[in-house]
Design a protein around this motif. Structure first.
Motif, PDB file in Angstrom:
ATOM      1  N   LYS A  52     149.884  60.008  42.736  1.00  0.00           N
ATOM      2  CA  LYS A  52     149.140  61.212  43.120  1.00  0.00           C
ATOM      3  C   LYS A  52     150.097  62.388  43.024  1.00  0.00           C
ATOM      4  O   LYS A  52     151.193  62.346  43.601  1.00  0.00           O
ATOM      5  CB  LYS A  52     148.587  61.086  44.536  1.00  0.00           C
ATOM      6  CG  LYS A  52     147.728  62.276  44.933  1.00  0.00           C
ATOM      7  CD  LYS A  52     147.086  62.088  46.277  1.00  0.00           C
ATOM      8  CE  LYS A  52     146.230  63.321  46.561  1.00  0.00           C
ATOM      9  NZ  LYS A  52     145.582  63.241  47.832  1.00  0.00           N
ATOM     10  N   VAL A  55     153.868  61.735  42.097  1.00  0.00           N
ATOM     11  CA  VAL A  55     154.736  60.855  42.894  1.00  0.00           C
ATOM     12  C   VAL A  55     153.990  59.558  43.222  1.00  0.00           C
ATOM     13  O   VAL A  55     152.755  59.505  43.182  1.00  0.00           O
ATOM     14  CB  VAL A  55     155.241  61.510  44.204  1.00  0.00           C
ATOM     15  CG1 VAL A  55     156.080  62.736  43.908  1.00  0.00           C
ATOM     16  CG2 VAL A  55     154.107  61.843  45.125  1.00  0.00           C
ATOM     17  N   ALA A  57     152.211  57.245  45.362  1.00  0.00           N
ATOM     18  CA  ALA A  57     151.476  57.383  46.618  1.00  0.00           C
ATOM     19  C   ALA A  57     151.332  56.044  47.338  1.00  0.00           C
ATOM     20  O   ALA A  57     151.240  56.004  48.563  1.00  0.00           O
ATOM     21  CB  ALA A  57     150.099  57.980  46.358  1.00  0.00           C
ATOM     22  N   ASP A  58     151.317  54.962  46.566  1.00  0.00           N
ATOM     23  CA  ASP A  58     151.242  53.626  47.168  1.00  0.00           C
ATOM     24  C   ASP A  58     151.826  52.631  46.184  1.00  0.00           C
ATOM     25  O   ASP A  58     151.915  52.896  44.978  1.00  0.00           O
ATOM     26  CB  ASP A  58     149.804  53.262  47.532  1.00  0.00           C
ATOM     27  CG  ASP A  58     149.726  52.207  48.646  1.00  0.00           C
ATOM     28  OD1 ASP A  58     150.792  51.741  49.128  1.00  0.00           O
ATOM     29  OD2 ASP A  58     148.598  51.853  49.037  1.00  0.00           O
ATOM     30  N   HIS A  79     161.519  51.967  49.792  1.00  0.00           N
ATOM     31  CA  HIS A  79     161.872  53.369  49.561  1.00  0.00           C
ATOM     32  C   HIS A  79     161.139  54.044  48.409  1.00  0.00           C
ATOM     33  O   HIS A  79     161.363  55.223  48.154  1.00  0.00           O
ATOM     34  CB  HIS A  79     163.381  53.478  49.322  1.00  0.00           C
ATOM     35  CG  HIS A  79     164.186  52.966  50.470  1.00  0.00           C
ATOM     36  ND1 HIS A  79     164.248  53.621  51.681  1.00  0.00           N
ATOM     37  CD2 HIS A  79     164.929  51.839  50.610  1.00  0.00           C
ATOM     38  CE1 HIS A  79     165.007  52.918  52.519  1.00  0.00           C
ATOM     39  NE2 HIS A  79     165.429  51.840  51.890  1.00  0.00           N
ATOM     40  N   VAL A  81     157.790  54.713  47.757  1.00  0.00           N
ATOM     41  CA  VAL A  81     156.662  55.623  47.979  1.00  0.00           C
ATOM     42  C   VAL A  81     157.199  57.035  48.226  1.00  0.00           C
ATOM     43  O   VAL A  81     158.134  57.235  48.993  1.00  0.00           O
ATOM     44  CB  VAL A  81     155.783  55.142  49.151  1.00  0.00           C
ATOM     45  CG1 VAL A  81     154.723  56.183  49.508  1.00  0.00           C
ATOM     46  CG2 VAL A  81     155.116  53.817  48.801  1.00  0.00           C
ATOM     47  N   GLY A  82     156.613  57.985  47.500  1.00  0.00           N
ATOM     48  CA  GLY A  82     157.035  59.381  47.602  1.00  0.00           C
ATOM     49  C   GLY A  82     157.980  59.818  46.500  1.00  0.00           C
ATOM     50  O   GLY A  82     158.309  60.998  46.399  1.00  0.00           O
ATOM     51  N   LEU A  83     158.416  58.871  45.666  1.00  0.00           N
ATOM     52  CA  LEU A  83     159.352  59.209  44.591  1.00  0.00           C
ATOM     53  C   LEU A  83     158.627  59.487  43.285  1.00  0.00           C
ATOM     54  O   LEU A  83     157.557  58.940  43.031  1.00  0.00           O
ATOM     55  CB  LEU A  83     160.347  58.068  44.379  1.00  0.00           C
ATOM     56  CG  LEU A  83     161.250  57.711  45.560  1.00  0.00           C
ATOM     57  CD1 LEU A  83     162.190  56.582  45.172  1.00  0.00           C
ATOM     58  CD2 LEU A  83     162.027  58.919  46.048  1.00  0.00           C
ATOM     59  N   ASP A  84     159.263  60.279  42.438  1.00  0.00           N
ATOM     60  CA  ASP A  84     158.739  60.502  41.088  1.00  0.00           C
ATOM     61  C   ASP A  84     159.466  59.574  40.118  1.00  0.00           C
ATOM     62  O   ASP A  84     160.407  58.866  40.492  1.00  0.00           O
ATOM     63  CB  ASP A  84     158.884  61.969  40.686  1.00  0.00           C
ATOM     64  CG  ASP A  84     160.332  62.455  40.662  1.00  0.00           C
ATOM     65  OD1 ASP A  84     161.275  61.633  40.707  1.00  0.00           O
ATOM     66  OD2 ASP A  84     160.521  63.675  40.598  1.00  0.00           O
ATOM     67  N   SER A  87     163.313  59.870  39.793  1.00  0.00           N
ATOM     68  CA  SER A  87     164.069  59.283  40.910  1.00  0.00           C
ATOM     69  C   SER A  87     164.146  57.771  40.792  1.00  0.00           C
ATOM     70  O   SER A  87     165.179  57.164  41.096  1.00  0.00           O
ATOM     71  CB  SER A  87     163.428  59.669  42.241  1.00  0.00           C
ATOM     72  OG  SER A  87     163.448  61.069  42.409  1.00  0.00           O
TER      73      SER A  87
END
Length: 147
Positions: A52, A55, A57-58, A79, A81-84, A87
């Motif tokens: 989403k 990045v 999202a799940d 770690h 979730v939240g990364l693009d 990264s």
């Protein structure tokens, strides 16, 4: 491999990571799924990724690997979730350099992968350790190719 080497390689910390792996439920509607297998040992990792706004999202994973592969997947799952994509690729490249080129420990958020430093001497385990990152990057590439 001597008994001492085995004990060192499968430290309590590695076994604890493997036993407490996060994100082990598959996603019902992922943006992409990818599976990687190590031909040397037969370990497999299947990942589901939901994206989403660029990045992760799940994330879900099904890991059938040795304790080293499981420990790596546990750190990735904890770690990711939240990364693009950049990264994730950076973390993968740092792990690869740590194992193959005697490079430094990966930086945050993947610094817990330092527990796998003793595995650098066991080249036959490297592919299993890399599976979670490689499968995730395959899924992210599938998402990128579809857009």
């Amino acid at each position: 491999m001597s008994d001492t080497d085995v004990i060192k390689l499968y430290s309590q910390r590695i076994l604890a990571l493997a036993a407490n792996m996060p994100k082990t439920d598959r996603l019902p509607a992922p943006s992409a799924t990818a599976k990687r297998r190590s031909p040397l040992c037969g370990s497999t990792v299947t990942v589901d990724v939901a994206m989403k706004d660029g990045v992760i999202a799940d994330y879900g994973q099904d890991v059938k690997a040795c304790a080293l592969g499981q420990a790596a997947a546990a750190v990735v799952g904890a770690h990711i979730v939240g990364l693009d994509r950049e990264s994730v690729q950076h973390g993968r490249d740092q792990l690869y350099r740590m194992l193959k080129e005697d490079g430094p420990v990966p930086s945050a958020p993947f610094s817990d992968l330092e527990v796998l430093q003793p595995a650098k001497d066991y080249k036959n385990r490297h592919a299993s350790i890399m599976l979670a990152f490689d499968a995730t990057l395959d899924a992210l590439s599938a998402i990128q190719d579809a857009s």
